[in-house]
Design a protein around this motif. Structure first.
Motif, PDB file in Angstrom:
ATOM      1  N   LEU A 107       0.816  -1.211   0.000  1.00  0.00           N
ATOM      2  CA  LEU A 107       0.000   0.000   0.000  1.00  0.00           C
ATOM      3  C   LEU A 107       0.854   1.267   0.000  1.00  0.00           C
ATOM      4  N   MET A 108       1.964   1.237   0.749  1.00  0.00           N
ATOM      5  CA  MET A 108       2.832   2.419   0.758  1.00  0.00           C
ATOM      6  C   MET A 108       3.511   2.612  -0.600  1.00  0.00           C
ATOM      7  N   GLN A 138       2.122   1.948  -3.319  1.00  0.00           N
ATOM      8  CA  GLN A 138       1.070   2.439  -4.202  1.00  0.00           C
ATOM      9  C   GLN A 138       0.683   3.880  -3.890  1.00  0.00           C
ATOM     10  N   TYR A 139       0.638   4.250  -2.614  1.00  0.00           N
ATOM     11  CA  TYR A 139       0.120   5.558  -2.225  1.00  0.00           C
ATOM     12  C   TYR A 139       1.171   6.509  -1.676  1.00  0.00           C
ATOM     13  N   HIS A 140       2.433   6.205  -1.794  1.00  0.00           N
ATOM     14  CA  HIS A 140       3.451   7.091  -1.230  1.00  0.00           C
ATOM     15  C   HIS A 140       3.433   8.422  -1.981  1.00  0.00           C
ATOM     16  N   PRO A 141       3.460   9.546  -1.254  1.00  0.00           N
ATOM     17  CA  PRO A 141       3.384  10.855  -1.909  1.00  0.00           C
ATOM     18  C   PRO A 141       4.517  11.116  -2.902  1.00  0.00           C
ATOM     19  N   ASP A 142       5.676  10.507  -2.719  1.00  0.00           N
ATOM     20  CA  ASP A 142       6.772  10.724  -3.660  1.00  0.00           C
ATOM     21  C   ASP A 142       6.483  10.109  -5.028  1.00  0.00           C
ATOM     22  N   ARG A 143       5.628   9.124  -5.083  1.00  0.00           N
ATOM     23  CA  ARG A 143       5.307   8.497  -6.367  1.00  0.00           C
ATOM     24  C   ARG A 143       4.433   9.379  -7.230  1.00  0.00           C
ATOM     25  N   LEU A 201      -4.374  14.764  -6.600  1.00  0.00           N
ATOM     26  CA  LEU A 201      -3.822  13.428  -6.401  1.00  0.00           C
ATOM     27  C   LEU A 201      -2.777  13.414  -5.303  1.00  0.00           C
ATOM     28  N   GLN A 202      -2.000  14.470  -5.212  1.00  0.00           N
ATOM     29  CA  GLN A 202      -0.995  14.552  -4.152  1.00  0.00           C
ATOM     30  C   GLN A 202      -1.657  14.578  -2.785  1.00  0.00           C
ATOM     31  N   LYS A 203      -2.736  15.348  -2.649  1.00  0.00           N
ATOM     32  CA  LYS A 203      -3.446  15.410  -1.368  1.00  0.00           C
ATOM     33  C   LYS A 203      -4.037  14.052  -0.993  1.00  0.00           C
ATOM     34  N   ILE A 204      -4.629  13.379  -1.977  1.00  0.00           N
ATOM     35  CA  ILE A 204      -5.214  12.066  -1.711  1.00  0.00           C
ATOM     36  C   ILE A 204      -4.133  11.083  -1.281  1.00  0.00           C
ATOM     37  N   ALA A 205      -2.982  11.134  -1.966  1.00  0.00           N
ATOM     38  CA  ALA A 205      -1.881  10.227  -1.620  1.00  0.00           C
ATOM     39  C   ALA A 205      -1.358  10.517  -0.215  1.00  0.00           C
ATOM     40  N   GLN A 220      -3.073  11.845   2.316  1.00  0.00           N
ATOM     41  CA  GLN A 220      -4.083  11.391   3.281  1.00  0.00           C
ATOM     42  C   GLN A 220      -4.065   9.870   3.420  1.00  0.00           C
ATOM     43  N   LYS A 221      -3.993   9.196   2.290  1.00  0.00           N
ATOM     44  CA  LYS A 221      -4.003   7.739   2.321  1.00  0.00           C
ATOM     45  C   LYS A 221      -2.746   7.201   3.000  1.00  0.00           C
ATOM     46  N   SER A 222      -1.583   7.822   2.743  1.00  0.00           N
ATOM     47  CA  SER A 222      -0.357   7.342   3.389  1.00  0.00           C
ATOM     48  C   SER A 222      -0.397   7.609   4.890  1.00  0.00           C
ATOM     49  N   ARG A 223      -0.995   8.719   5.305  1.00  0.00           N
ATOM     50  CA  ARG A 223      -1.154   8.969   6.747  1.00  0.00           C
ATOM     51  C   ARG A 223      -2.056   7.912   7.376  1.00  0.00           C
ATOM     52  N   GLU A 224      -3.126   7.573   6.663  1.00  0.00           N
ATOM     53  CA  GLU A 224      -4.046   6.554   7.165  1.00  0.00           C
ATOM     54  C   GLU A 224      -3.347   5.195   7.265  1.00  0.00           C
ATOM     55  N   ILE A 225      -2.577   4.844   6.264  1.00  0.00           N
ATOM     56  CA  ILE A 225      -1.848   3.566   6.265  1.00  0.00           C
ATOM     57  C   ILE A 225      -0.849   3.535   7.410  1.00  0.00           C
ATOM     58  N   ASN A 226      -0.106   4.629   7.589  1.00  0.00           N
ATOM     59  CA  ASN A 226       0.879   4.685   8.675  1.00  0.00           C
ATOM     60  C   ASN A 226       0.213   4.599  10.040  1.00  0.00           C
ATOM     61  N   ALA A 227      -0.923   5.287  10.203  1.00  0.00           N
ATOM     62  CA  ALA A 227      -1.628   5.248  11.487  1.00  0.00           C
ATOM     63  C   ALA A 227      -2.127   3.828  11.781  1.00  0.00           C
ATOM     64  N   ALA A 228      -2.652   3.156  10.757  1.00  0.00           N
ATOM     65  CA  ALA A 228      -3.136   1.790  10.951  1.00  0.00           C
ATOM     66  C   ALA A 228      -1.979   0.848  11.277  1.00  0.00           C
ATOM     67  N   TYR A 229      -0.870   0.997  10.591  1.00  0.00           N
ATOM     68  CA  TYR A 229       0.289   0.136  10.840  1.00  0.00           C
ATOM     69  C   TYR A 229       0.837   0.356  12.252  1.00  0.00           C
ATOM     70  N   ASP A 230       0.939   1.625  12.657  1.00  0.00           N
ATOM     71  CA  ASP A 230       1.406   1.926  14.016  1.00  0.00           C
ATOM     72  C   ASP A 230       0.470   1.339  15.060  1.00  0.00           C
ATOM     73  N   ARG A 231      -0.842   1.436  14.815  1.00  0.00           N
ATOM     74  CA  ARG A 231      -1.814   0.911  15.770  1.00  0.00           C
ATOM     75  C   ARG A 231      -1.683  -0.607  15.905  1.00  0.00           C
ATOM     76  N   ILE A 232      -1.536  -1.288  14.774  1.00  0.00           N
ATOM     77  CA  ILE A 232      -1.387  -2.748  14.825  1.00  0.00           C
ATOM     78  C   ILE A 232      -0.093  -3.127  15.541  1.00  0.00           C
ATOM     79  N   GLN A 233       0.981  -2.396  15.275  1.00  0.00           N
ATOM     80  CA  GLN A 233       2.253  -2.701  15.925  1.00  0.00           C
ATOM     81  C   GLN A 233       2.154  -2.499  17.444  1.00  0.00           C
TER      82      GLN A 233
END
Length: 127
Positions: free
Chosen positions: A87-88, A90-95, A103-107, A109-122
């Motif tokens: 997912l990162m 696919q949605y990393h802002p540098d890509r 599209l940059q804003k969406i990327a 937001q999505k990368s922040r969401e992915i990071n928050a979910a990953y941190d929560r699971i960890q």
């Protein structure tokens, strides 16, 4: 003032391409659609993404984190890492650095969401 050149150019191009009056009629129809913005991409508002849950939200917080990755709660650490990297990637802002600002804003937001979910699971798995 209405545009007219799409109909005119469509008529000429259709006639020349098909070398028949029917081609001119088809070109005229395509030109008419062009003049009336039938081919413009009308921007629809982006679907709302689920916001990261508030701290102390309980079990819904866990469900949200796993839903982001599309994995069940009993997924292995390797599966979570694979889903995170996919997912990162696919949605990393540098890509999308050279893409449209939307599209940059969406990327971002999505990368922040992915990071928050990953941190929560960890955090949940280290307890």
């Amino acid at each position: 003032m209405r545009r007219w050149y799409g109909q005119f150019l469509g008529f000429i191009a259709g006639w020349l391409l098909l070398r028949h009056p029917v081609g001119g009629l088809l070109g005229l129809l395509v030109g008419y659609a062009f003049d009336h913005d039938a081919f413009s991409s009308s921007r629809k508002p982006a679907p709302k993404r689920e916001a990261p849950p508030r701290p102390g939200a309980g079990n819904a917080d866990v469900d949200w984190a796993y839903r982001v990755f599309g994995l069940p709660e009993d997924a292995s650490d390797a599966q979570i890492d694979r889903a995170y990297r996919k997912l990162m990637g696919q949605y990393h802002p540098d890509r999308v650095a050279g893409a449209a600002p939307d599209l940059q804003k969406i990327a971002e937001q999505k990368s922040r969401e992915i990071n928050a979910a990953y941190d929560r699971i960890q955090k949940l798995r280290k307890k």
